[in-house]
Design a protein around this motif. Sequence first.
Motif, PDB file in Angstrom:
ATOM      1  N   ARG A 157       0.911  -1.343   0.018  1.00 40.51           N
ATOM      2  CA  ARG A 157       0.134  -0.035  -0.046  1.00 40.51           C
ATOM      3  C   ARG A 157       0.752   1.288   0.165  1.00 40.51           C
ATOM      4  O   ARG A 157       1.165   1.888   1.118  1.00 40.51           O
ATOM      5  CB  ARG A 157      -0.843   0.057   1.282  1.00 40.51           C
ATOM      6  CG  ARG A 157      -2.158  -0.650   0.929  1.00 40.51           C
ATOM      7  CD  ARG A 157      -2.489  -1.984   1.938  1.00 40.51           C
ATOM      8  NE  ARG A 157      -2.730  -1.442   3.292  1.00 40.51           N
ATOM      9  CZ  ARG A 157      -2.216  -2.359   4.213  1.00 40.51           C
ATOM     10  NH1 ARG A 157      -1.364  -3.467   4.108  1.00 40.51           N
ATOM     11  NH2 ARG A 157      -2.534  -2.152   5.472  1.00 40.51           N
ATOM     12  N   PRO A 158       1.234   1.700  -1.218  1.00 43.10           N
ATOM     13  CA  PRO A 158       2.273   2.751  -1.256  1.00 43.10           C
ATOM     14  C   PRO A 158       1.372   4.270  -0.638  1.00 43.10           C
ATOM     15  O   PRO A 158       0.373   4.149  -0.907  1.00 43.10           O
ATOM     16  CB  PRO A 158       2.512   2.971  -2.798  1.00 43.10           C
ATOM     17  CG  PRO A 158       1.774   1.936  -3.302  1.00 43.10           C
ATOM     18  CD  PRO A 158       0.881   1.148  -2.563  1.00 43.10           C
ATOM     19  N   MET A 159       2.263   4.909   0.007  1.00 43.76           N
ATOM     20  CA  MET A 159       1.577   5.910   0.512  1.00 43.76           C
ATOM     21  C   MET A 159       1.926   7.335  -0.020  1.00 43.76           C
ATOM     22  O   MET A 159       1.116   8.369   0.372  1.00 43.76           O
ATOM     23  CB  MET A 159       2.244   6.073   2.245  1.00 43.76           C
ATOM     24  CG  MET A 159       1.736   5.179   2.979  1.00 43.76           C
ATOM     25  SD  MET A 159       0.174   5.114   3.485  1.00 43.76           S
ATOM     26  CE  MET A 159      -0.442   3.370   3.407  1.00 43.76           C
ATOM     27  N   HIS A 160       2.882   7.772  -0.852  1.00 43.75           N
ATOM     28  CA  HIS A 160       3.283   8.641  -1.488  1.00 43.75           C
ATOM     29  C   HIS A 160       3.195   9.841  -0.489  1.00 43.75           C
ATOM     30  O   HIS A 160       2.716  11.060  -0.820  1.00 43.75           O
ATOM     31  CB  HIS A 160       2.141   9.137  -2.706  1.00 43.75           C
ATOM     32  CG  HIS A 160       2.134   8.248  -3.628  1.00 43.75           C
ATOM     33  ND1 HIS A 160       3.001   8.071  -4.723  1.00 43.75           N
ATOM     34  CD2 HIS A 160       1.186   6.969  -3.599  1.00 43.75           C
ATOM     35  CE1 HIS A 160       2.552   6.864  -5.484  1.00 43.75           C
ATOM     36  NE2 HIS A 160       1.831   6.228  -4.723  1.00 43.75           N
ATOM     37  N   GLY A 161       3.562   9.745   0.555  1.00 40.92           N
ATOM     38  CA  GLY A 161       3.874  10.763   1.657  1.00 40.92           C
ATOM     39  C   GLY A 161       2.674  10.987   2.785  1.00 40.92           C
ATOM     40  O   GLY A 161       2.722  11.574   3.598  1.00 40.92           O
ATOM     41  N   ASN A 162       1.550  10.241   2.246  1.00 38.85           N
ATOM     42  CA  ASN A 162       0.475  10.125   3.264  1.00 38.85           C
ATOM     43  C   ASN A 162       0.981   9.319   4.488  1.00 38.85           C
ATOM     44  O   ASN A 162       1.883   8.573   4.333  1.00 38.85           O
ATOM     45  CB  ASN A 162      -0.873   9.455   2.629  1.00 38.85           C
ATOM     46  CG  ASN A 162      -1.303  10.251   1.345  1.00 38.85           C
ATOM     47  OD1 ASN A 162      -1.088  11.628   1.461  1.00 38.85           O
ATOM     48  ND2 ASN A 162      -1.951   9.696   0.441  1.00 38.85           N
ATOM     49  N   ARG A 163       0.065   9.352   5.519  1.00 41.56           N
ATOM     50  CA  ARG A 163       0.480   9.000   6.876  1.00 41.56           C
ATOM     51  C   ARG A 163      -0.104   7.507   7.631  1.00 41.56           C
ATOM     52  O   ARG A 163      -1.293   7.595   7.071  1.00 41.56           O
ATOM     53  CB  ARG A 163       0.480  10.230   7.890  1.00 41.56           C
ATOM     54  CG  ARG A 163       1.012  11.480   7.571  1.00 41.56           C
ATOM     55  CD  ARG A 163       2.503  11.375   7.493  1.00 41.56           C
ATOM     56  NE  ARG A 163       3.041  10.732   8.490  1.00 41.56           N
ATOM     57  CZ  ARG A 163       3.401  11.239   9.624  1.00 41.56           C
ATOM     58  NH1 ARG A 163       3.217  12.538   9.948  1.00 41.56           N
ATOM     59  NH2 ARG A 163       4.289  10.536  10.749  1.00 41.56           N
ATOM     60  N   ILE A 164       0.502   6.854   8.343  1.00 40.53           N
ATOM     61  CA  ILE A 164      -0.074   5.708   8.859  1.00 40.53           C
ATOM     62  C   ILE A 164      -0.245   5.881  10.183  1.00 40.53           C
ATOM     63  O   ILE A 164       0.687   6.071  11.063  1.00 40.53           O
ATOM     64  CB  ILE A 164       0.802   4.664   8.908  1.00 40.53           C
ATOM     65  CG1 ILE A 164       1.171   4.198   7.194  1.00 40.53           C
ATOM     66  CG2 ILE A 164       0.346   3.394   9.620  1.00 40.53           C
ATOM     67  CD1 ILE A 164       2.423   3.045   7.069  1.00 40.53           C
TER      68      ILE A 164
END
Length: 315
Positions: A157-164
């Motif tokens: 699940r690539p995030m592209h800078g989004n946060r977990i």
Amino acid sequence: MTNQLSSSLLSQIADFKFPGEWNDGAAAQRAKESCAQLEEGRILYFDNIPFDFPKADREFLLSQKQSEFKGHKNISYRPNQDLLRGAVGSSEDLAKTHDIMRRYSAEVVKFLSKLLAPYSRHWTLDFASYRPEQEQGRDLALHKRNDLLHVDAFPTRPMHGNRILRCFNNINPSAPRVWHTTSDRFPQIAENFAADAGLAQIAARRGHNPLVVGLKKMVGMKAPAHSPYDRFMLRFHDYLKEKRDFQENTPKQRIDFPPGSTWICYTDSVPHAVLSGQYALEQTFIIPLRALVTPEKSPIRILEKMAGRSLAEAA
Ligand code: SIN
Ligand code: FE
């Protein structure tokens, strides 16, 4: 409880009332402050469960027999598809577990929509899990070991800078869930180790070879679009677990999350290791960069500053 931590790591919240409201007056401001604290790398902590999670449901989960099958030790729940994975038992027990996980997930969503109101219109709901296994002494491959300090990154699940962002609950009736976290927060960890982990090389590689992507498509393989940020974070997860000097010598703090407690943090930037504990639940949220109250403090912005270039575009 042995949480004698500096307040820069753990923020105990006492002005949020069950079942799920900030105390009157300053709700909007407290919600925003809490988002800012998370983005600083703090762990928000409650010594209770500030949402509806019936005792009977917790006791049912504690009573369930666990799967013998290796690799299926956690039970996962995918709220967007209403799918339960990894549970074993009679069809009646499975239906009940499914129902409990569905309600747990919905209650955490309701809770965080109040606690962290600025995020709630923007987030994507990820998986929830129930972790019935004793964490101490698990026999896992190095990169899968959660007793080594790491930051989270999802290979699929690539995030592209989004946060977990993750919300945890310890439902163990008697034992704490014991974590280590580093005394340094992400900016310092990145300063110390990102270069050695290969940030410059990963930043310089502009995406996947189009030939490889084309070939994968031809044979029907899914090629998730990983940005340089994703490739770095996956590498950094492994790098930190491999790095003995970091594991042994970085200043760290132990946190004992007591029975019946709740905690929330950005596990993609708060280095964490679980040393012992059994019977926790967790719901994951993906928070987009644009929803952050201090986006300049996010890992992607910190790493981009170090690399001197954008890490965001898809491969
Ligand atoms: C993790 O490393 O993300 C797991 C933490 C936990 O299960 O307590
Ligand atoms: Fe983790």
